[in-house]
Scaffold this motif. Structure first.
Motif, PDB file in Angstrom:
ATOM      1  N   ASP A  41      42.207  76.118  -3.425  1.00  0.00           N
ATOM      2  CA  ASP A  41      41.049  76.311  -4.311  1.00  0.00           C
ATOM      3  C   ASP A  41      40.042  77.237  -3.619  1.00  0.00           C
ATOM      4  O   ASP A  41      39.374  76.834  -2.668  1.00  0.00           O
ATOM      5  N   CYS A  42      39.961  78.467  -4.114  1.00  0.00           N
ATOM      6  CA  CYS A  42      39.059  79.460  -3.500  1.00  0.00           C
ATOM      7  C   CYS A  42      37.875  79.751  -4.411  1.00  0.00           C
ATOM      8  O   CYS A  42      37.220  80.786  -4.260  1.00  0.00           O
ATOM      9  N   ARG A  43      37.609  78.872  -5.357  1.00  0.00           N
ATOM     10  CA  ARG A  43      36.576  79.192  -6.349  1.00  0.00           C
ATOM     11  C   ARG A  43      35.206  79.379  -5.718  1.00  0.00           C
ATOM     12  O   ARG A  43      34.399  80.161  -6.205  1.00  0.00           O
ATOM     13  N   GLU A  44      34.977  78.674  -4.611  1.00  0.00           N
ATOM     14  CA  GLU A  44      33.654  78.816  -3.974  1.00  0.00           C
ATOM     15  C   GLU A  44      33.439  80.189  -3.342  1.00  0.00           C
ATOM     16  O   GLU A  44      32.317  80.538  -2.991  1.00  0.00           O
ATOM     17  N   LEU A  45      34.515  80.963  -3.211  1.00  0.00           N
ATOM     18  CA  LEU A  45      34.325  82.329  -2.703  1.00  0.00           C
ATOM     19  C   LEU A  45      33.666  83.207  -3.762  1.00  0.00           C
ATOM     20  O   LEU A  45      33.194  84.304  -3.468  1.00  0.00           O
ATOM     21  N   GLY A  46      33.687  82.744  -5.007  1.00  0.00           N
ATOM     22  CA  GLY A  46      32.997  83.455  -6.076  1.00  0.00           C
ATOM     23  C   GLY A  46      33.655  84.773  -6.471  1.00  0.00           C
ATOM     24  O   GLY A  46      32.978  85.694  -6.939  1.00  0.00           O
ATOM     25  N   LEU A  47      34.967  84.881  -6.285  1.00  0.00           N
ATOM     26  CA  LEU A  47      35.655  86.138  -6.607  1.00  0.00           C
ATOM     27  C   LEU A  47      36.556  85.959  -7.824  1.00  0.00           C
ATOM     28  O   LEU A  47      37.171  84.905  -7.994  1.00  0.00           O
ATOM     29  N   ASP A  48      36.643  86.995  -8.654  1.00  0.00           N
ATOM     30  CA  ASP A  48      37.604  86.957  -9.759  1.00  0.00           C
ATOM     31  C   ASP A  48      38.973  87.404  -9.229  1.00  0.00           C
ATOM     32  O   ASP A  48      39.128  87.670  -8.028  1.00  0.00           O
ATOM     33  N   ALA A  49      39.950  87.497 -10.142  1.00  0.00           N
ATOM     34  CA  ALA A  49      41.320  87.821  -9.706  1.00  0.00           C
ATOM     35  C   ALA A  49      41.349  89.148  -8.945  1.00  0.00           C
ATOM     36  O   ALA A  49      41.995  89.266  -7.894  1.00  0.00           O
ATOM     37  N   LYS A  50      40.623  90.127  -9.476  1.00  0.00           N
ATOM     38  CA  LYS A  50      40.613  91.440  -8.826  1.00  0.00           C
ATOM     39  C   LYS A  50      39.999  91.339  -7.423  1.00  0.00           C
ATOM     40  O   LYS A  50      40.513  91.916  -6.461  1.00  0.00           O
ATOM     41  N   GLY A  51      38.908  90.592  -7.339  1.00  0.00           N
ATOM     42  CA  GLY A  51      38.223  90.422  -6.062  1.00  0.00           C
ATOM     43  C   GLY A  51      39.098  89.702  -5.034  1.00  0.00           C
ATOM     44  O   GLY A  51      39.133  90.078  -3.855  1.00  0.00           O
ATOM     45  N   LEU A  52      39.818  88.690  -5.482  1.00  0.00           N
ATOM     46  CA  LEU A  52      40.701  87.957  -4.566  1.00  0.00           C
ATOM     47  C   LEU A  52      41.839  88.854  -4.077  1.00  0.00           C
ATOM     48  O   LEU A  52      42.223  88.822  -2.904  1.00  0.00           O
ATOM     49  N   LYS A  53      42.352  89.674  -4.996  1.00  0.00           N
ATOM     50  CA  LYS A  53      43.438  90.585  -4.596  1.00  0.00           C
ATOM     51  C   LYS A  53      42.930  91.607  -3.579  1.00  0.00           C
ATOM     52  O   LYS A  53      43.600  91.894  -2.586  1.00  0.00           O
TER      53      LYS A  53
END
Ligand SMILES: Cc1ncc(COP(=O)(O)O)c(C=O)c1O
Length: 391
Positions: free
Chosen positions: A328-340
């Motif tokens: 669960d990386c939701r706290e990083l506050g990134l969308d799919a593009k940001g996570l990629k």
């Protein structure tokens, strides 16, 4: 330990789906790949041995399936899963996803809803949609750090007319090894509404201590009668490139329909290499499997500790089985593009981005833990350093 899972074997330039697509998929040549679900471990030595013998024969004509092959499957499921399979319940299929797709085609009507419990292994969506059926989602509930089934919503989907369920057991991603009681409750609902269950149990052998896989078809003869089980040795023993699986169905009508369709598409012929490998793995691979899972459990503990100390904003879901870690990386506050971008371009690692498993997976990542510890250490360090620099 008899096997060395720490050993790094360079898989680059070996036509590897995982290691030879960095530029194409991630736009970077030197990304560490911990995504698609195969292992960076060699299969049990007995597998390599029979494949060498087969290669040495130098003749690769058409093959038959032997009694000894079916016996190896039957013995494995009796010993590991206390499941007494009759050889004539077994039908080979080139892959689990092939079986899922054929089952959707055969056991649902065009345009009809097919139930899946999401987030889930992404081909579950593909086989429904590419067959012109509708995905009927029963989102899993995240309770106390683990997924549970939403029986109430499931029943409403059945009341609205869904007649087919694709079950992922153990579950990918999220690593739930469904408990007998959970499956029993599911089975009873399916019986009540006459729903056919296609149970993908490819991860059945990959369980951690304290968790036991229950084959769906062993719950009761009535439940077996509505079930097509999709099984394979390929995930267990790292043989997925050999492309082989089998279905088990006690119900002759379901079984015949699958077998007939496989034959119509000429997908029924045997492969020498696949058959040799599967038989050798089931007959001689048990020790290897136990050691491999103990090693993966070490990787799991390492990953959970490392992430807890170095990037506490991300929260792993502790799996009951599989070699996959749902994060669960939701706290990083990134969308799919940001996570990629964070993974591929900054950290130079490739985990699976979660939204491909369904909308519930947005903000999540899936890490493949079946690699030498040093690769995992490197990948987690690169990921945590990049995420911390990103803050
Ligand atoms: C749940 C699940 N089903 C099926 C597969 C793939 O099976 P096959 O290669 O036999 O289609 C995978 C591979 O990761 C999987 O996780």
């Amino acid at each position: 330990m008899n096997y060395s899972f720490d050993r790094i074997i360079d898989r680059r330039n070996t036509r590897s789906y995982k290691w030879d697509q960095n530029e194409k998929l991630f736009g970077e040549p030197d990304v560490l790949p911990l995504w698609v679900a195969d292992m960076d471990f060699p299969s049990p030595p007995a597998v390599k041995e029979v494949l060498k013998q087969r290669a040495d024969l130098g003749m690769y004509g058409y093959a038959i399936r032997t009694d000894s092959y079916f016996e190896a499957i039957v013995n494995w499921f009796r010993d590991r899963h206390q499941w007494e399979i009759q050889p004539d319940w077994i039908t080979d299929s080139p892959s689990i996803v092939t079986s899922l797709s054929l089952a959707v085609e055969l056991f649902s009507e065009p345009g009809a809803p097919v139930v899946i419990q999401t987030p889930v292994y992404y081909p579950f969506y593909d086989v429904i949609e590419s067959n012109g059926r509708k995905v009927a989602k029963n989102s899993l509930l995240l309770r106390n750090g683990r997924f549970e089934m939403d029986y109430e919503h499931l029943e409403s989907l059945f009341q609205e007319g869904a007649k087919l369920l694709l079950l992922c057991s153990p579950h990918n991603p999220g690593g739930r090894v469904w408990e007998r009681e959970e499956l029993q409750q599911l089975g009873e609902l399916c019986l009540k509404y006459q729903v056919t269950v296609v149970s993908d149990e490819i991860h059945c052998d990959l369980t951690f201590p304290g968790h036991k896989h229950t084959p769906f078809a062993t719950l009761s003869p009535e439940i077996a009668d509505i079930t097509v089980s999709c099984l394979a040795a390929t995930k267990t023993f790292n043989l997925p490139g050999l492309h082989t699986s089998f279905i088990v169905a006690t119900n002759a009508n379901l079984r015949r329909k699958m077998a007939r369709r496989l034959q119509t598409l000429s997908l029924h012929m045997a492969s020498h290499f696949a058959q040799d490998a599967v038989e050798a793995a089931y007959r001689n691979g048990a020790d290897w499997l136990d050691e491999m899972m103990a090693y993966v459990q070490g990787n799991l503990e390492y990953a959970i500790d490392y992430l807890g100390s170095n990037l506490p904003q991300v929260k792993p879901l502790r799996p009951d089985g599989t070699y996959l870690l749902w994060l669960d990386c939701r706290e990083l506050g990134l969308d799919a593009k940001g996570l990629k971008h964070l993974m591929y371009n900054k950290a130079k690692v490739a985990f699976n981005e979660g939204s491909v498993f369904g909308t519930e997976g947005a903000g999540w990542l899936r890490i493949n833990l079946a690699c030498p510890r040093s690769i995992l250490e490197q990948a987690l360090k690169q990921f945590c350093d990049a995420a911390n620099a990103n803050e």
